[in-house]
Design a protein around this motif. Sequence first.
Motif, PDB file in Angstrom:
ATOM      1  N   LEU A 141      18.447  24.013  44.393  1.00  0.00           N
ATOM      2  CA  LEU A 141      17.508  23.225  43.601  1.00  0.00           C
ATOM      3  C   LEU A 141      16.114  23.864  43.699  1.00  0.00           C
ATOM      4  CD1 LEU A 141      16.992  20.436  42.085  1.00  0.00           C
ATOM      5  CD2 LEU A 141      16.245  19.598  44.320  1.00  0.00           C
ATOM      6  N   PRO A 142      15.568  24.430  42.602  1.00  0.00           N
ATOM      7  CA  PRO A 142      14.223  25.028  42.673  1.00  0.00           C
ATOM      8  C   PRO A 142      13.156  23.939  42.747  1.00  0.00           C
ATOM      9  CG  PRO A 142      15.028  25.107  40.417  1.00  0.00           C
ATOM     10  CD  PRO A 142      16.143  24.531  41.245  1.00  0.00           C
ATOM     11  N   THR A 143      12.122  24.175  43.543  1.00  0.00           N
ATOM     12  CA  THR A 143      11.066  23.170  43.698  1.00  0.00           C
ATOM     13  C   THR A 143       9.695  23.823  43.678  1.00  0.00           C
ATOM     14  OG1 THR A 143      11.249  23.320  46.121  1.00  0.00           O
ATOM     15  CG2 THR A 143      12.502  21.577  45.034  1.00  0.00           C
TER      16      THR A 143
ATOM     17  N   GLU B 200      11.041  14.266  48.953  1.00  0.00           N
ATOM     18  CA  GLU B 200      12.493  14.097  48.990  1.00  0.00           C
ATOM     19  C   GLU B 200      13.008  13.259  47.829  1.00  0.00           C
ATOM     20  OE1 GLU B 200      14.352  12.901  52.545  1.00  0.00           O
ATOM     21  OE2 GLU B 200      13.756  14.701  53.668  1.00  0.00           O
ATOM     22  N   GLU B 201      12.116  12.484  47.193  1.00  0.00           N
ATOM     23  CA  GLU B 201      12.542  11.617  46.091  1.00  0.00           C
ATOM     24  C   GLU B 201      12.985  12.409  44.859  1.00  0.00           C
ATOM     25  OE1 GLU B 201       9.860  10.864  48.017  1.00  0.00           O
ATOM     26  OE2 GLU B 201      11.014   9.273  48.991  1.00  0.00           O
ATOM     27  N   ILE B 202      12.576  13.682  44.764  1.00  0.00           N
ATOM     28  CA  ILE B 202      12.946  14.437  43.556  1.00  0.00           C
ATOM     29  C   ILE B 202      14.348  15.044  43.650  1.00  0.00           C
ATOM     30  CG2 ILE B 202      10.522  15.022  43.136  1.00  0.00           C
ATOM     31  CD1 ILE B 202      11.227  17.915  43.904  1.00  0.00           C
ATOM     32  N   ILE B 203      15.023  14.878  44.799  1.00  0.00           N
ATOM     33  CA  ILE B 203      16.386  15.394  44.920  1.00  0.00           C
ATOM     34  C   ILE B 203      17.318  14.469  44.142  1.00  0.00           C
ATOM     35  CG2 ILE B 203      18.281  15.919  46.502  1.00  0.00           C
ATOM     36  CD1 ILE B 203      16.117  16.376  48.650  1.00  0.00           C
ATOM     37  N   PRO B 204      18.042  14.991  43.145  1.00  0.00           N
ATOM     38  CA  PRO B 204      18.934  14.136  42.347  1.00  0.00           C
ATOM     39  C   PRO B 204      19.988  13.467  43.219  1.00  0.00           C
ATOM     40  CG  PRO B 204      18.621  16.269  41.286  1.00  0.00           C
ATOM     41  CD  PRO B 204      18.020  16.373  42.648  1.00  0.00           C
TER      42      PRO B 204
ATOM     43  N   MET C  66      12.419   9.205  36.733  1.00  0.00           N
ATOM     44  CA  MET C  66      11.310   9.943  36.131  1.00  0.00           C
ATOM     45  C   MET C  66      10.793  11.085  37.011  1.00  0.00           C
ATOM     46  SD  MET C  66      11.165   8.961  33.170  1.00  0.00           S
ATOM     47  CE  MET C  66       9.721   9.912  32.681  1.00  0.00           C
ATOM     48  N   PRO C  67      10.700  10.911  38.341  1.00  0.00           N
ATOM     49  CA  PRO C  67      10.227  12.054  39.153  1.00  0.00           C
ATOM     50  C   PRO C  67      11.105  13.295  39.018  1.00  0.00           C
ATOM     51  CG  PRO C  67      10.128  10.044  40.439  1.00  0.00           C
ATOM     52  CD  PRO C  67      10.827   9.694  39.154  1.00  0.00           C
ATOM     53  N   TYR C  68      12.407  13.105  38.747  1.00  0.00           N
ATOM     54  CA  TYR C  68      13.298  14.250  38.623  1.00  0.00           C
ATOM     55  C   TYR C  68      12.896  15.137  37.441  1.00  0.00           C
ATOM     56  CZ  TYR C  68      16.366  11.128  41.349  1.00  0.00           C
ATOM     57  OH  TYR C  68      16.888  10.286  42.274  1.00  0.00           O
TER      58      TYR C  68
END
Length: 435
Positions: free
Chosen positions: A346-348, A355-359, A406-408
């Motif tokens: 997962l590119p960040t 950590e909330e952006i991890i699907p 939405m953060p994703y």
Amino acid sequence: EITSLLSLCGGKFSGEQEIRVNSPFWILNIPSEEMARGLMKRTVCAKSIFELWGHGRSEGELYASLKNYPVDKMLPYLQSDSTYKIHIHTFNKTLTQAQKIKKIDALEFLPFKGKVNLKNPEHIFWILEDYGMNPNNVPEEPFHLYFGRWVHGQRDLIESYSVKKRHFIGNTSMDACLSFIMANHGRVKPNDVVYDPFVGTGGLLISSAHFGAYVCGSDIDYNTIHGLGKASRKNQKWRGPDENIRANLRQYGLEKYYLDALVADSSRPIWRKGMLFDAIITDPPYGIREATRRTGSQKEAVKSVERSTENHIFVSSSYHLSDIFFDLLKFAAEYLVMGGRLVYWLPTYRPEYTEEIIPRHPCLKLISNCEQMLSSHTSRRLITMEKVKEFKDQDENSYMLDGQYMPYRGHNSFREKYFSGVTKRIAKEEKDNQK
């Protein structure tokens, strides 16, 4: 990687020592030497494994621990007709030869009866000393000392499977070391079926096949699957007639594990319903060196659910990163066997990472999240998830109801953020050169 292998091969971390990220030495409880060797044949992160005879926070504690170790467990390796040597390894400090000899001589209380052979000994013993992780503040005395019998070490997997020597490669062929780490995170074992939906040149299939799994993949790029078009190697213009995924597995004697590779769009359903795969191990495109694409139709409505039966021309359309990851999780939730694992990168964008952006998906449990730095402002995370719940129809779009969805969407602008950093760096370098 070690945690995954322990759950696969047997064993656990010692009760007296949790996983210590700030230490290069870990104490494990492994039932047998055979299991320890099995673990070392797979890992690429660990260098060696030892049978621990004693340890302590000082030399005195180490010697007391050694004196309490059962003599009957020592004797098979200390017989008069055997040969041995003692090796000293210090982490974060260099000792003189005189200091090493002094430490070896201090072990004379151990009942060694054999002869010393420095070139080709039957048994090798190690003194391991941990001086911490800070090279700018090295203590006089080590934080921890260990003594044990060397059992097994392996680092040749990385070299023997090096991408530099591989027959068929692409712009983004995965490094051999990372490929094996991913297979280990996926707990790949003999007779598993492993699938890569973004297979490219098949680098991730090789590591799984090495561990005895049957492998298959798919990719939207017809030329890559069939080994056509321009070559990725320097000084080679076009790919040769035998440059393909099958040839890569044949190169390593693994062709019998190769099922096939399909030209297909990972966002479209092509598989029959049911749990098909023991592991899904993949590296989705980030839009940097490989485009993020999916098939579309000039006649296809934007929100059309059902495909038209009319003949139509397929065209490439944009495929947002967030959609790639959610399609991947949904696919894994549906097609993995229970307990099967999904392993992907997962590119960040580091300044905005949380950590909330991890699907997430209700059928998948997050097992591990490991970061690999790409630049000062970007990184990618190796995400490992395990299927813990049977997939139901209502789970298909469950993430849409998630208030954190939405953060994703931030993943969609990764390309712009990636190149904004490159642009700023170039501008800074040009400004510095003008001074």
